[in-house]
Scaffold this motif. Sequence first.
Motif, PDB file in Angstrom:
ATOM      1  N   GLY A 320       0.819  -1.208   0.000  1.00 46.03           N
ATOM      2  CA  GLY A 320       0.000   0.000   0.000  1.00 46.03           C
ATOM      3  C   GLY A 320       0.848   1.250   0.000  1.00 46.03           C
ATOM      4  O   GLY A 320       0.539   2.241  -0.681  1.00 46.03           O
ATOM      5  N   ARG A 321       1.930   1.216   0.756  1.00 44.05           N
ATOM      6  CA  ARG A 321       2.850   2.357   0.803  1.00 44.05           C
ATOM      7  C   ARG A 321       3.398   2.660  -0.596  1.00 44.05           C
ATOM      8  O   ARG A 321       3.411   3.814  -1.036  1.00 44.05           O
ATOM      9  N   VAL A 322       3.858   1.632  -1.279  1.00 48.44           N
ATOM     10  CA  VAL A 322       4.412   1.806  -2.623  1.00 48.44           C
ATOM     11  C   VAL A 322       3.347   2.363  -3.567  1.00 48.44           C
ATOM     12  O   VAL A 322       3.623   3.252  -4.388  1.00 48.44           O
ATOM     13  N   ALA A 323       2.120   1.873  -3.452  1.00 53.28           N
ATOM     14  CA  ALA A 323       1.047   2.313  -4.355  1.00 53.28           C
ATOM     15  C   ALA A 323       0.727   3.792  -4.158  1.00 53.28           C
ATOM     16  O   ALA A 323       0.579   4.547  -5.135  1.00 53.28           O
ATOM     17  N   TYR A 324       0.618   4.226  -2.916  1.00 55.94           N
ATOM     18  CA  TYR A 324       0.314   5.636  -2.653  1.00 55.94           C
ATOM     19  C   TYR A 324       1.444   6.542  -3.154  1.00 55.94           C
ATOM     20  O   TYR A 324       1.198   7.597  -3.748  1.00 55.94           O
ATOM     21  N   ILE A 325       2.687   6.157  -2.885  1.00 50.68           N
ATOM     22  CA  ILE A 325       3.825   6.970  -3.322  1.00 50.68           C
ATOM     23  C   ILE A 325       3.901   7.016  -4.846  1.00 50.68           C
ATOM     24  O   ILE A 325       4.180   8.060  -5.440  1.00 50.68           O
ATOM     25  N   ALA A 326       3.632   5.890  -5.493  1.00 52.88           N
ATOM     26  CA  ALA A 326       3.642   5.860  -6.958  1.00 52.88           C
ATOM     27  C   ALA A 326       2.567   6.784  -7.529  1.00 52.88           C
ATOM     28  O   ALA A 326       2.780   7.434  -8.566  1.00 52.88           O
ATOM     29  N   LEU A 327       1.426   6.865  -6.849  1.00 52.04           N
ATOM     30  CA  LEU A 327       0.342   7.728  -7.319  1.00 52.04           C
ATOM     31  C   LEU A 327       0.761   9.201  -7.268  1.00 52.04           C
ATOM     32  O   LEU A 327       0.561   9.948  -8.235  1.00 52.04           O
ATOM     33  N   VAL A 328       1.339   9.620  -6.148  1.00 50.22           N
ATOM     34  CA  VAL A 328       1.806  11.005  -6.027  1.00 50.22           C
ATOM     35  C   VAL A 328       2.890  11.292  -7.065  1.00 50.22           C
ATOM     36  O   VAL A 328       2.875  12.332  -7.735  1.00 50.22           O
ATOM     37  N   MET A 329       3.833  10.368  -7.190  1.00 46.53           N
ATOM     38  CA  MET A 329       4.945  10.540  -8.118  1.00 46.53           C
ATOM     39  C   MET A 329       4.451  10.651  -9.566  1.00 46.53           C
ATOM     40  O   MET A 329       4.904  11.502 -10.334  1.00 46.53           O
ATOM     41  N   THR A 330       3.521   9.799  -9.940  1.00 51.62           N
ATOM     42  CA  THR A 330       3.001   9.801 -11.308  1.00 51.62           C
ATOM     43  C   THR A 330       2.259  11.093 -11.615  1.00 51.62           C
ATOM     44  O   THR A 330       2.442  11.701 -12.682  1.00 51.62           O
ATOM     45  N   ALA A 331       1.419  11.543 -10.671  1.00 48.70           N
ATOM     46  CA  ALA A 331       0.663  12.776 -10.884  1.00 48.70           C
ATOM     47  C   ALA A 331       1.604  13.973 -11.002  1.00 48.70           C
ATOM     48  O   ALA A 331       1.452  14.820 -11.896  1.00 48.70           O
ATOM     49  N   GLY A 332       2.595  14.061 -10.118  1.00 50.04           N
ATOM     50  CA  GLY A 332       3.539  15.170 -10.166  1.00 50.04           C
ATOM     51  C   GLY A 332       4.363  15.173 -11.435  1.00 50.04           C
ATOM     52  O   GLY A 332       4.625  16.237 -12.026  1.00 50.04           O
ATOM     53  N   THR A 333       4.768  14.001 -11.892  1.00 43.48           N
ATOM     54  CA  THR A 333       5.561  13.903 -13.120  1.00 43.48           C
ATOM     55  C   THR A 333       4.739  14.316 -14.331  1.00 43.48           C
ATOM     56  O   THR A 333       5.237  15.018 -15.232  1.00 43.48           O
ATOM     57  N   ALA A 334       3.475  13.913 -14.353  1.00 46.07           N
ATOM     58  CA  ALA A 334       2.610  14.285 -15.477  1.00 46.07           C
ATOM     59  C   ALA A 334       2.434  15.797 -15.560  1.00 46.07           C
ATOM     60  O   ALA A 334       2.518  16.396 -16.645  1.00 46.07           O
ATOM     61  N   VAL A 335       2.208  16.435 -14.412  1.00 46.37           N
ATOM     62  CA  VAL A 335       2.057  17.899 -14.394  1.00 46.37           C
ATOM     63  C   VAL A 335       3.358  18.574 -14.828  1.00 46.37           C
ATOM     64  O   VAL A 335       3.351  19.561 -15.567  1.00 46.37           O
ATOM     65  N   ALA A 336       4.496  18.038 -14.378  1.00 46.58           N
ATOM     66  CA  ALA A 336       5.794  18.607 -14.752  1.00 46.58           C
ATOM     67  C   ALA A 336       6.009  18.537 -16.258  1.00 46.58           C
ATOM     68  O   ALA A 336       6.467  19.505 -16.884  1.00 46.58           O
ATOM     69  N   LEU A 337       5.695  17.413 -16.871  1.00 49.21           N
ATOM     70  CA  LEU A 337       5.894  17.251 -18.310  1.00 49.21           C
ATOM     71  C   LEU A 337       4.963  18.165 -19.110  1.00 49.21           C
ATOM     72  O   LEU A 337       5.350  18.695 -20.156  1.00 49.21           O
ATOM     73  N   LEU A 338       3.750  18.367 -18.607  1.00 47.67           N
ATOM     74  CA  LEU A 338       2.793  19.217 -19.308  1.00 47.67           C
ATOM     75  C   LEU A 338       3.130  20.704 -19.173  1.00 47.67           C
ATOM     76  O   LEU A 338       2.869  21.490 -20.084  1.00 47.67           O
ATOM     77  N   GLY A 339       3.723  21.093 -18.013  1.00 41.89           N
ATOM     78  CA  GLY A 339       3.929  22.514 -17.751  1.00 41.89           C
ATOM     79  C   GLY A 339       5.358  22.988 -17.813  1.00 41.89           C
ATOM     80  O   GLY A 339       5.649  24.128 -17.438  1.00 41.89           O
ATOM     81  N   LYS A 340       6.268  22.148 -18.305  1.00 42.10           N
ATOM     82  CA  LYS A 340       7.683  22.502 -18.229  1.00 42.10           C
ATOM     83  C   LYS A 340       8.064  23.706 -19.092  1.00 42.10           C
ATOM     84  O   LYS A 340       9.078  24.355 -18.844  1.00 42.10           O
ATOM     85  N   ASP A 341       7.235  24.058 -20.070  1.00 46.27           N
ATOM     86  CA  ASP A 341       7.585  25.173 -20.954  1.00 46.27           C
ATOM     87  C   ASP A 341       7.006  26.515 -20.498  1.00 46.27           C
ATOM     88  O   ASP A 341       7.294  27.546 -21.089  1.00 46.27           O
ATOM     89  N   SER A 342       6.174  26.502 -19.443  1.00 44.99           N
ATOM     90  CA  SER A 342       5.584  27.757 -18.956  1.00 44.99           C
ATOM     91  C   SER A 342       5.789  27.891 -17.463  1.00 44.99           C
ATOM     92  O   SER A 342       4.948  28.435 -16.750  1.00 44.99           O
ATOM     93  N   PHE A 343       6.922  27.411 -16.973  1.00 44.62           N
ATOM     94  CA  PHE A 343       7.157  27.317 -15.537  1.00 44.62           C
ATOM     95  C   PHE A 343       7.138  28.659 -14.821  1.00 44.62           C
ATOM     96  O   PHE A 343       6.360  28.893 -13.911  1.00 44.62           O
ATOM     97  N   LEU A 344       7.994  29.577 -15.231  1.00 42.02           N
ATOM     98  CA  LEU A 344       8.182  30.807 -14.472  1.00 42.02           C
ATOM     99  C   LEU A 344       6.930  31.668 -14.458  1.00 42.02           C
ATOM    100  O   LEU A 344       6.596  32.265 -13.436  1.00 42.02           O
ATOM    101  N   SER A 345       6.194  31.708 -15.566  1.00 44.66           N
ATOM    102  CA  SER A 345       5.031  32.583 -15.648  1.00 44.66           C
ATOM    103  C   SER A 345       3.914  32.154 -14.706  1.00 44.66           C
ATOM    104  O   SER A 345       3.105  32.972 -14.272  1.00 44.66           O
ATOM    105  N   SER A 346       3.829  30.878 -14.379  1.00 42.31           N
ATOM    106  CA  SER A 346       2.735  30.389 -13.546  1.00 42.31           C
ATOM    107  C   SER A 346       3.134  30.142 -12.095  1.00 42.31           C
ATOM    108  O   SER A 346       2.275  29.960 -11.239  1.00 42.31           O
ATOM    109  N   PHE A 347       4.448  30.170 -11.795  1.00 38.63           N
ATOM    110  CA  PHE A 347       4.894  29.763 -10.465  1.00 38.63           C
ATOM    111  C   PHE A 347       4.482  30.761  -9.385  1.00 38.63           C
ATOM    112  O   PHE A 347       4.084  30.386  -8.294  1.00 38.63           O
ATOM    113  N   LYS A 348       4.558  32.070  -9.660  1.00 33.17           N
ATOM    114  CA  LYS A 348       4.155  33.084  -8.683  1.00 33.17           C
ATOM    115  C   LYS A 348       2.693  32.903  -8.301  1.00 33.17           C
ATOM    116  O   LYS A 348       2.333  32.904  -7.111  1.00 33.17           O
TER     117      LYS A 348
END
Length: 475
Positions: A320-348
Motif C-alpha cells: 500500500g505504501r508503494v502504491a500511494y507513493i507511486a500515485l503522487v509521483m506519477t501525478a507530479g511527473t505528469a504535471v511537470a511534463l505538461l507545464g515545463k515550458d511555462s514554468f516561471l510565468s505560472s509559479f508566482k
Amino acid sequence: MAQFVEPRSIDVVPDEERHGRAFGQFTLWLGANLQITAVVTGALAVVFGGDVVWSVLGLLLGNLLGGAVMALHSAQGPRLGLPQMIQSRAQFGVRGAVVPLLLVVVMYVGFFASGSVLAGQAVGELTHTDDTTGIVVFAAVTGVIATAGYRVVHALGRVASTVCALAFVFLAVRLLDRADTSALLHDAHFSLPLFLLAVSLSASWQLAFGPYVADYSRYLPRSTSAKATFWWTLSGSALGSQWSMTFGVLAAATAGEAFLDSQVGYVVGLGGTGLVASFLYFVIALGKLTVNVLNTYGGFMSLVTGVSGFRGQRRLSPAGRVAYIALVMTAGTAVALLGKDSFLSSFKDFLLFLLTFFTPWSAINLVDYYLISKERYDLAALADPHGRYGAWRFDALAVYAAGLLAQLPFLATGFYTGPLVEPLGGADVSWIVGLAVPALLYRLVARRLPPPDAPPAVPAPEPGASTSAAGPPAS
C-alpha cells in the motif's frame, strides 16, 4: 539493525522507536531550502518590479513570519508522535479533515512538478539526454527514497545541507564578482505593493511547509524540548530560504533576461565548465531531490490520512505504501511534463494560490492545539468517527470557509484580483487576513474538548502506550 524501509505511516510512533535530536530539524530544513526553486522564488520579487534592497528585506520578513508559523507546527511532532495532517481530525472531524487534505495533496503534486521541471534540466545535462528524460529519472529516484522513509529522508537532508551550503558559498562569490553591488544597493526605491509581494512570496514558501513539517519531527523523543524543535526548525528553514532567495534577487537583478531564459543554465554557468559544471548540476538535482522527497512523502501521508478516515484503516502494508507513493509521483511527473515550458510565468500565482488555502488551516490548527486543547489530544479518538472528535466538525469547516472568503477582497493573482487590492496600492495582504480571521473565529466557536471525565489525551510514555491509538495492521 534498523529497517531500511520505514514500517510506519499515519500510526503513532511508540516511545521505544523514538530517536534523534532537535538539531536534525536544522539540517533537514537547511538542505530542503538551499535549492533552485527557492532561488527562483526570490528572483520573482525583482522580476515583478522590486529593487534589490527592499526585495531582500521583504523576503526576510516573510521568511521569519511564515517560518515561525511553520515551526510551531514542527513542535507538535515530538509531543504527539503523529504526522501533521492527521491532527486536523481534532479540528475538522475524522472525515471532515478530508477537505484540507485534498488541497494539501494538490500542493504536494504542484511542488513536486515545479521542482521536477528544474531538477529535470539538471539531470538531463548530467545524463546527456533531455529535460523529459531528466524529469522521469528524477521522479523515479524521488519515489525510491520516499518509500524508504524517515531515516533515509533525514540522512539525505544532512548530506544536502553540507554539499549545497558549500556550493552556494562558491556561487555567491562568483555572482558578487560579476555584480555591480554598489549600484544595486543604491537603487532602492520603496514601494509598498512590491515590498508586500516579496513578503508574500517568502511567507507562502514557508507556510506551504506547515501541512507536513511535523511528519519529520514525530520520531523525536517525547522529552524533546518544544522550544528546541521550534528554533532549530525555524533557523534551518529561514536561513536556507533567505540564502537562496537573496541569491535569486541578485541573479535576476544582475543578469536579467539571461537568468529568466534559463535559471539552471545561468546558475551553472556562474561556476564554469567541465567538472565544475557537472558538480553544480549535481548540486541542483540534490537540492531539489531533498524537497521533492518531502513533497512525495507528505503527499503519501495525506492520501493515507484522507482515505483512512472513511475506511477505518490505521496501519498500511508495504504494498500500500508503494502504491500511494507511486500515485503522487506519477501525478507530479505528469504535471511537470505538461507545464515545463511555462514554468516561471505560472509559479508566482501558484505560490499565492497555495497561501490562500493554507493560512486558514494553519490558523485553525495552531489555535486548537496551543489554545483550545493545550497540546493534548485523545489519540485513539483521532481514528474513530464516532468518538470524541466526530466524523464532521461543521463549525470548523465553516470557519475554514470564512477564512478563505475573507481573503478574496485582498487577493492579487494573475487570474483574480480582489476589489480592495487597488485601494491598498496593489498590495496583496490576503495571507495576513487568512491567518487573523479564522484564528479569531475558531477561538470563539470551538467547543471545549475533551470532557472532564475523558482519559489522558496523550498516552503515557511507556513502551506500547500508543497501541490503542495505532490500532491493528490493515488487512
